[in-house]
Scaffold this motif. Structure first.
Motif, PDB file in Angstrom:
ATOM      1  N   GLU A 154       0.709  -1.130   0.199  1.00  0.00           N
ATOM      2  CA  GLU A 154      -0.058  -0.134  -0.167  1.00  0.00           C
ATOM      3  C   GLU A 154       0.742   1.231  -0.079  1.00  0.00           C
ATOM      4  O   GLU A 154       0.746   2.111  -0.723  1.00  0.00           O
ATOM      5  CB  GLU A 154      -0.898   0.015   1.273  1.00  0.00           C
ATOM      6  N   LEU A 155       1.929   1.247   0.907  1.00  0.00           N
ATOM      7  CA  LEU A 155       2.630   2.500   0.920  1.00  0.00           C
ATOM      8  C   LEU A 155       3.620   2.599  -0.369  1.00  0.00           C
ATOM      9  O   LEU A 155       3.646   3.805  -0.635  1.00  0.00           O
ATOM     10  CB  LEU A 155       3.569   2.598   2.222  1.00  0.00           C
ATOM     11  N   ARG A 156       3.858   1.644  -0.911  1.00  0.00           N
ATOM     12  CA  ARG A 156       4.965   1.707  -1.995  1.00  0.00           C
ATOM     13  C   ARG A 156       4.156   2.102  -3.112  1.00  0.00           C
ATOM     14  O   ARG A 156       4.334   3.098  -3.975  1.00  0.00           O
ATOM     15  CB  ARG A 156       5.455   0.551  -2.036  1.00  0.00           C
ATOM     16  N   HIS A 157       2.976   1.536  -3.428  1.00  0.00           N
ATOM     17  CA  HIS A 157       2.168   1.716  -4.741  1.00  0.00           C
ATOM     18  C   HIS A 157       1.224   2.494  -4.941  1.00  0.00           C
ATOM     19  O   HIS A 157       0.828   2.991  -5.977  1.00  0.00           O
ATOM     20  CB  HIS A 157       1.597   0.197  -5.248  1.00  0.00           C
ATOM     21  N   LEU A 158       0.512   2.532  -3.693  1.00  0.00           N
ATOM     22  CA  LEU A 158      -0.611   3.554  -3.575  1.00  0.00           C
ATOM     23  C   LEU A 158      -0.329   4.897  -3.213  1.00  0.00           C
ATOM     24  O   LEU A 158      -0.816   6.101  -3.273  1.00  0.00           O
ATOM     25  CB  LEU A 158      -1.696   2.745  -2.839  1.00  0.00           C
ATOM     26  N   HIS A 159       0.594   4.811  -2.040  1.00  0.00           N
ATOM     27  CA  HIS A 159       0.905   6.075  -1.474  1.00  0.00           C
ATOM     28  C   HIS A 159       2.247   6.743  -2.146  1.00  0.00           C
ATOM     29  O   HIS A 159       2.302   8.095  -1.859  1.00  0.00           O
ATOM     30  CB  HIS A 159       1.120   5.960   0.144  1.00  0.00           C
ATOM     31  N   GLY A 160       2.797   6.080  -2.742  1.00  0.00           N
ATOM     32  CA  GLY A 160       4.054   6.401  -3.739  1.00  0.00           C
ATOM     33  C   GLY A 160       5.249   6.738  -2.602  1.00  0.00           C
ATOM     34  O   GLY A 160       6.203   7.771  -3.120  1.00  0.00           O
ATOM     35  N   LEU A 161       5.484   6.338  -1.486  1.00  0.00           N
ATOM     36  CA  LEU A 161       6.387   6.502  -0.881  1.00  0.00           C
ATOM     37  C   LEU A 161       7.652   5.721  -1.316  1.00  0.00           C
ATOM     38  O   LEU A 161       7.516   4.713  -1.860  1.00  0.00           O
ATOM     39  CB  LEU A 161       6.261   6.060   0.550  1.00  0.00           C
TER      40      LEU A 161
END
Length: 203
Positions: A154-161
């Protein structure tokens, strides 16, 4: 050089640590929407997002004394919010049913299929039907991930972190986060490939 927002956040935390309640309320106002979006992205639950956000800010308040001034306030807040969400997922282990839609960084609904599938263009009506049919399969695949894998995804692909930032949030090395992200995506693709094979075989 730290941005003006970062400096202001640090000042607010310092004042809140000294007992200034107004400063903490100002800190909440500065981050409440970002926290709400992060909770929505990680849990996929609109119904519980508000309660979880309030729980996160309560935990932030209780942990004020543990904040180090040389740290990033936003990363510190994200870490606490993420832990609240992980605790929630461990307790309930559920996701919205019948849909592969989550909320992206802009607060817009986004189909997770775009994140885990490399082909099947959406311009073809047949492929659109195919994508809808795969929705339940994607949700099922996400539930098979560990809470840590799902959170990193979620953080990598959707939140773009960035991997480094996710590592700071989860207290892990960049290499560890990279491996977790790869493992989560690999699991999802395996599950989707198996579904596609069964679907084609039934036609």
């Amino acid at each position: 050089m730290p941005s003006t927002g970062c400096i202001q956040d640090t000042c607010l935390v310092r004042d809140a640590q000294a007992g200034n309640r107004a400063a903490f309320e100002q800190l909440i106002k500065a981050h409440d929407q970002a926290v709400l979006r992060l909770v929505l992205r990680i849990t996929g639950s609109r119904n519980e997002a508000q309660d979880l956000s309030q729980e996160a800010f309560l935990r932030i308040y209780k942990k004020l004394d543990g904040f180090r001034v040389d740290s990033s306030v936003s990363t510190w807040i994200y870490r606490i919010v993420t832990n609240v969400c992980l605790d929630h997922l461990r307790r309930k282990r559920r996701r919205r049913e019948g849909s592969a839609v989550v909320v992206n960084v802009k607060g817009e609904e986004q189909d997770l299929l775009y994140q885990v599938s490399d082909e099947r263009p959406a311009h073809n009506p047949e492929q659109q039907v195919y994508r809808r049919e795969m929705g339940a399969s994607i949700v099922c695949a996400l539930q098979k991930l560990t809470p840590r894998e799902r959170t990193v995804f979620e953080l990598r692909h959707l939140h773009g972190l960035r991997l480094k930032t996710i590592g700071e949030i989860l207290h892990a090395s960049q290499a560890s986060i990279k491996n977790t992200s790869f493992r989560a995506t690999h699991k999802l693709r395996i599950h989707l490939a198996a579904y596609a094979k069964v679907t084609k075989g039934s036609i």
